[in-house]
Write a protein that holds these residues in place. Sequence first.
Motif, PDB file in Angstrom:
ATOM      1  N   UNK A 112       0.844  -1.182   0.000  1.00  0.00           N
ATOM      2  CA  UNK A 112       0.000   0.000   0.000  1.00  0.00           C
ATOM      3  C   UNK A 112       0.883   1.236   0.000  1.00  0.00           C
ATOM      4  N   UNK A 113       0.342   2.327  -0.496  1.00  0.00           N
ATOM      5  CA  UNK A 113       1.103   3.573  -0.530  1.00  0.00           C
ATOM      6  C   UNK A 113       0.149   4.738  -0.312  1.00  0.00           C
ATOM      7  N   UNK A 114       0.614   5.723   0.401  1.00  0.00           N
ATOM      8  CA  UNK A 114      -0.177   6.923   0.634  1.00  0.00           C
ATOM      9  C   UNK A 114      -0.333   7.703  -0.674  1.00  0.00           C
ATOM     10  N   UNK A 115      -1.516   8.247  -0.877  1.00  0.00           N
ATOM     11  CA  UNK A 115      -1.784   9.002  -2.109  1.00  0.00           C
ATOM     12  C   UNK A 115      -0.849  10.195  -2.267  1.00  0.00           C
ATOM     13  N   UNK A 116      -0.339  10.741  -1.166  1.00  0.00           N
ATOM     14  CA  UNK A 116       0.540  11.918  -1.221  1.00  0.00           C
ATOM     15  C   UNK A 116       2.004  11.562  -1.460  1.00  0.00           C
ATOM     16  N   UNK A 117       2.337  10.282  -1.439  1.00  0.00           N
ATOM     17  CA  UNK A 117       3.729   9.872  -1.517  1.00  0.00           C
ATOM     18  C   UNK A 117       4.119   9.583  -2.970  1.00  0.00           C
ATOM     19  N   UNK A 118       4.283  10.650  -3.739  1.00  0.00           N
ATOM     20  CA  UNK A 118       4.590  10.521  -5.167  1.00  0.00           C
ATOM     21  C   UNK A 118       5.891   9.767  -5.429  1.00  0.00           C
ATOM     22  N   UNK A 119       6.911  10.025  -4.614  1.00  0.00           N
ATOM     23  CA  UNK A 119       8.198   9.356  -4.807  1.00  0.00           C
ATOM     24  C   UNK A 119       8.078   7.851  -4.679  1.00  0.00           C
ATOM     25  N   UNK A 120       7.396   7.399  -3.630  1.00  0.00           N
ATOM     26  CA  UNK A 120       7.211   5.959  -3.426  1.00  0.00           C
ATOM     27  C   UNK A 120       6.334   5.378  -4.542  1.00  0.00           C
ATOM     28  N   UNK A 122       5.981   6.341  -7.590  1.00  0.00           N
ATOM     29  CA  UNK A 122       6.773   6.229  -8.819  1.00  0.00           C
ATOM     30  C   UNK A 122       7.766   5.078  -8.739  1.00  0.00           C
ATOM     31  N   UNK A 123       8.385   4.882  -7.581  1.00  0.00           N
ATOM     32  CA  UNK A 123       9.316   3.769  -7.389  1.00  0.00           C
ATOM     33  C   UNK A 123       8.582   2.444  -7.580  1.00  0.00           C
ATOM     34  N   UNK A 124       7.423   2.300  -6.971  1.00  0.00           N
ATOM     35  CA  UNK A 124       6.678   1.043  -7.061  1.00  0.00           C
ATOM     36  C   UNK A 124       6.258   0.754  -8.502  1.00  0.00           C
ATOM     37  N   UNK A 125       5.844   1.779  -9.203  1.00  0.00           N
ATOM     38  CA  UNK A 125       5.472   1.577 -10.617  1.00  0.00           C
ATOM     39  C   UNK A 125       6.699   1.159 -11.431  1.00  0.00           C
ATOM     40  N   UNK A 126       7.839   1.774 -11.156  1.00  0.00           N
ATOM     41  CA  UNK A 126       9.078   1.435 -11.851  1.00  0.00           C
ATOM     42  C   UNK A 126       9.447  -0.033 -11.613  1.00  0.00           C
ATOM     43  N   UNK A 127       9.109  -0.556 -10.434  1.00  0.00           N
ATOM     44  CA  UNK A 127       9.416  -1.942 -10.098  1.00  0.00           C
ATOM     45  C   UNK A 127       8.321  -2.919 -10.540  1.00  0.00           C
ATOM     46  N   UNK A 128       7.317  -2.410 -11.271  1.00  0.00           N
ATOM     47  CA  UNK A 128       6.324  -3.282 -11.863  1.00  0.00           C
ATOM     48  C   UNK A 128       4.984  -3.364 -11.154  1.00  0.00           C
ATOM     49  N   UNK A 129       4.812  -2.636 -10.066  1.00  0.00           N
ATOM     50  CA  UNK A 129       3.516  -2.640  -9.384  1.00  0.00           C
ATOM     51  C   UNK A 129       2.507  -1.862 -10.217  1.00  0.00           C
ATOM     52  N   UNK A 130       1.248  -2.289 -10.141  1.00  0.00           N
ATOM     53  CA  UNK A 130       0.151  -1.594 -10.796  1.00  0.00           C
ATOM     54  C   UNK A 130      -0.915  -1.304  -9.753  1.00  0.00           C
ATOM     55  N   UNK A 131      -1.533  -0.150  -9.861  1.00  0.00           N
ATOM     56  CA  UNK A 131      -2.619   0.195  -8.939  1.00  0.00           C
ATOM     57  C   UNK A 131      -3.792  -0.739  -9.203  1.00  0.00           C
ATOM     58  N   UNK A 132      -4.279  -1.384  -8.134  1.00  0.00           N
ATOM     59  CA  UNK A 132      -5.379  -2.334  -8.281  1.00  0.00           C
ATOM     60  C   UNK A 132      -6.618  -1.932  -7.497  1.00  0.00           C
ATOM     61  N   UNK A 133      -6.456  -1.050  -6.527  1.00  0.00           N
ATOM     62  CA  UNK A 133      -7.613  -0.563  -5.775  1.00  0.00           C
ATOM     63  C   UNK A 133      -7.253   0.776  -5.151  1.00  0.00           C
ATOM     64  N   UNK A 134      -8.259   1.520  -4.815  1.00  0.00           N
ATOM     65  CA  UNK A 134      -8.063   2.806  -4.173  1.00  0.00           C
ATOM     66  C   UNK A 134      -8.816   2.783  -2.852  1.00  0.00           C
ATOM     67  N   UNK A 135      -8.146   3.154  -1.774  1.00  0.00           N
ATOM     68  CA  UNK A 135      -8.792   3.292  -0.478  1.00  0.00           C
ATOM     69  C   UNK A 135      -9.021   4.771  -0.231  1.00  0.00           C
ATOM     70  N   UNK A 136     -10.136   5.073   0.376  1.00  0.00           N
ATOM     71  CA  UNK A 136     -10.449   6.465   0.669  1.00  0.00           C
ATOM     72  C   UNK A 136     -10.784   6.589   2.143  1.00  0.00           C
ATOM     73  N   UNK A 137     -10.543   7.766   2.708  1.00  0.00           N
ATOM     74  CA  UNK A 137     -10.820   8.001   4.133  1.00  0.00           C
ATOM     75  C   UNK A 137     -11.417   9.388   4.308  1.00  0.00           C
ATOM     76  N   UNK A 138     -12.149   9.549   5.394  1.00  0.00           N
ATOM     77  CA  UNK A 138     -12.722  10.839   5.744  1.00  0.00           C
ATOM     78  C   UNK A 138     -12.626  11.007   7.241  1.00  0.00           C
ATOM     79  N   UNK A 139     -12.054  12.133   7.672  1.00  0.00           N
ATOM     80  CA  UNK A 139     -12.013  12.440   9.100  1.00  0.00           C
ATOM     81  C   UNK A 139     -13.421  12.758   9.579  1.00  0.00           C
TER      82      UNK A 139
END
Length: 140
Positions: A112-120, A122-139
């Motif tokens: 899993x990766x935080x939506x704000x963590x662009x660096x991570x 991008x790294x995960x995509x470079x290593x072959x990961x693909x987004x498969x689901x999106x989690x959302x939260x509300x305070x």
Amino acid sequence: MEIAIEIADLDTQLCSLLKLDQICSSETERESQWDCEKSKEHFLEDDAVIIAKHDDQVVGFCRVRINADVSVGLIYVIFVRPQYRRQGVGSSLIVTAFDYMRNRNCCQAFLGVSAENDGAFNLYRKLGFQATRISMAKDL
């Protein structure tokens, strides 16, 4: 700079990992208190903790869990000290985690990766990961 990647020996390296986990937690969790005992329990639940070392100092770690029932590995947490980021340490930790998972008959890796963590992200995509689901939260 030479970085060594290895499976942690929790009997001897747990203290270093707990200190690094405290830094990781304060950087990634809003308004939460780091708890040494809770953190220790979590590390002991992992199938493996892969560490990156520079000059005998732990500079990053990757916690891995295996679900053998479905042949899946989970990179539960990955953290690299800020001054060691963007130098291949995270990639080396993840590639070692892949090898660990393959050796235990896993056919897929998740993280899993935080939506704000662009660096991570991008790294995960470079290593072959693909987004498969999106989690959302509300305070509330």
